[in-house]
Design a protein around this motif. Structure first.
Motif, short mmCIF file in Angstrom:
data_model
loop_
_atom_site.label_atom_id
_atom_site.label_comp_id
_atom_site.label_asym_id
_atom_site.label_seq_id
_atom_site.Cartn_x
_atom_site.Cartn_y
_atom_site.Cartn_z
N ASP A 3 73.45 52.92 43.54
CA ASP A 3 72.60 53.98 43.00
C ASP A 3 71.96 54.76 44.13
N VAL A 4 71.98 56.05 44.02
CA VAL A 4 71.34 56.94 45.00
C VAL A 4 70.07 57.48 44.37
N THR A 5 68.98 57.40 45.12
CA THR A 5 67.71 57.91 44.61
C THR A 5 67.13 58.94 45.57
N ILE A 6 66.38 59.87 45.00
CA ILE A 6 65.64 60.86 45.78
C ILE A 6 64.22 60.87 45.22
N ASN A 7 63.25 60.61 46.10
CA ASN A 7 61.85 60.65 45.70
C ASN A 7 61.12 61.71 46.49
N ARG A 8 60.12 62.29 45.88
CA ARG A 8 59.35 63.37 46.49
C ARG A 8 57.88 62.98 46.44
N ALA A 9 57.16 63.11 47.58
CA ALA A 9 55.76 62.73 47.63
C ALA A 9 55.01 63.65 48.59
N PRO A 10 53.74 63.92 48.33
CA PRO A 10 52.95 64.72 49.27
C PRO A 10 52.79 63.99 50.60
N PHE A 11 52.77 64.76 51.69
CA PHE A 11 52.61 64.19 53.03
C PHE A 11 51.44 64.82 53.76
N GLY A 12 50.89 65.88 53.23
CA GLY A 12 49.76 66.55 53.87
C GLY A 12 49.82 68.05 53.64
N GLU A 13 49.09 68.76 54.48
CA GLU A 13 49.02 70.22 54.36
C GLU A 13 48.98 70.82 55.76
N SER A 14 49.72 71.91 55.95
CA SER A 14 49.76 72.61 57.24
C SER A 14 49.53 74.08 57.00
N ASP A 15 48.49 74.63 57.60
CA ASP A 15 48.16 76.06 57.46
C ASP A 15 48.10 76.48 55.99
N GLY A 16 47.51 75.62 55.16
CA GLY A 16 47.35 75.94 53.75
C GLY A 16 48.58 75.70 52.90
N GLN A 17 49.67 75.26 53.51
CA GLN A 17 50.91 75.01 52.77
C GLN A 17 51.13 73.51 52.61
N PRO A 18 51.52 73.07 51.41
CA PRO A 18 51.76 71.64 51.23
C PRO A 18 53.01 71.19 51.99
N VAL A 19 52.94 69.99 52.54
CA VAL A 19 54.07 69.36 53.20
C VAL A 19 54.45 68.15 52.37
N GLU A 20 55.73 68.02 52.08
CA GLU A 20 56.21 66.92 51.26
C GLU A 20 57.18 66.05 52.05
N ARG A 21 57.30 64.82 51.60
CA ARG A 21 58.26 63.88 52.18
C ARG A 21 59.28 63.54 51.09
N PHE A 22 60.54 63.81 51.38
CA PHE A 22 61.63 63.43 50.48
C PHE A 22 62.24 62.15 51.03
N THR A 23 62.41 61.16 50.16
CA THR A 23 63.03 59.90 50.56
C THR A 23 64.35 59.77 49.82
N LEU A 24 65.43 59.66 50.59
CA LEU A 24 66.77 59.49 50.05
C LEU A 24 67.20 58.06 50.33
N ALA A 25 67.68 57.36 49.32
CA ALA A 25 68.08 55.97 49.49
C ALA A 25 69.35 55.68 48.71
N ASN A 26 70.14 54.75 49.25
CA ASN A 26 71.37 54.36 48.55
C ASN A 26 71.50 52.85 48.40
N GLY A 27 70.41 52.12 48.60
CA GLY A 27 70.45 50.67 48.49
C GLY A 27 70.67 49.98 49.82
N THR A 28 71.22 50.70 50.79
CA THR A 28 71.43 50.14 52.12
C THR A 28 70.56 50.85 53.14
N ILE A 29 70.59 52.17 53.10
CA ILE A 29 69.84 52.99 54.05
C ILE A 29 68.86 53.87 53.29
N GLU A 30 67.68 54.07 53.89
CA GLU A 30 66.65 54.94 53.32
C GLU A 30 66.21 55.92 54.40
#
Length: 70
Positions: A3-30
């Motif tokens: 199974d391949v998953t993609i998760n999205r989460a807030p990581f902070g803000e830079s110059d008023g713009q939101p920064v997000e962290r996308f996590t891609l995983a396949n059960g072996t590597i993330e």
């Protein structure tokens, strides 16, 4: 096929713009990718014994990237 998953989460803000962290995983590597310049923030991969570890020298918070990135 694993199974391949993609998760999205807030990581902070830079110059008023939101920064997000996308996590891609396949059960072996993330992989963690930031929307702040497309930075690869983390790669968790197994070694030959199967022990997983982060192999990227990334930071845990956005301010560290802002301090050292051009």
């Amino acid at each position: 096929m694993p199974d391949v998953t993609i998760n999205r989460a807030p990581f902070g803000e830079s110059d008023g713009q939101p920064v997000e962290r996308f996590t891609l995983a396949n059960g072996t590597i993330e992989v963690g990718i930031l929307t702040y310049g497309g930075i690869i923030q983390a790669i968790h991969a197994p070694d030959r014994s199967g022990v997983r570890a982060n192999v990227v020298l990334g930071f845990r918070e956005l301010e560290s990237y802002r301090a050292v990135s051009p």
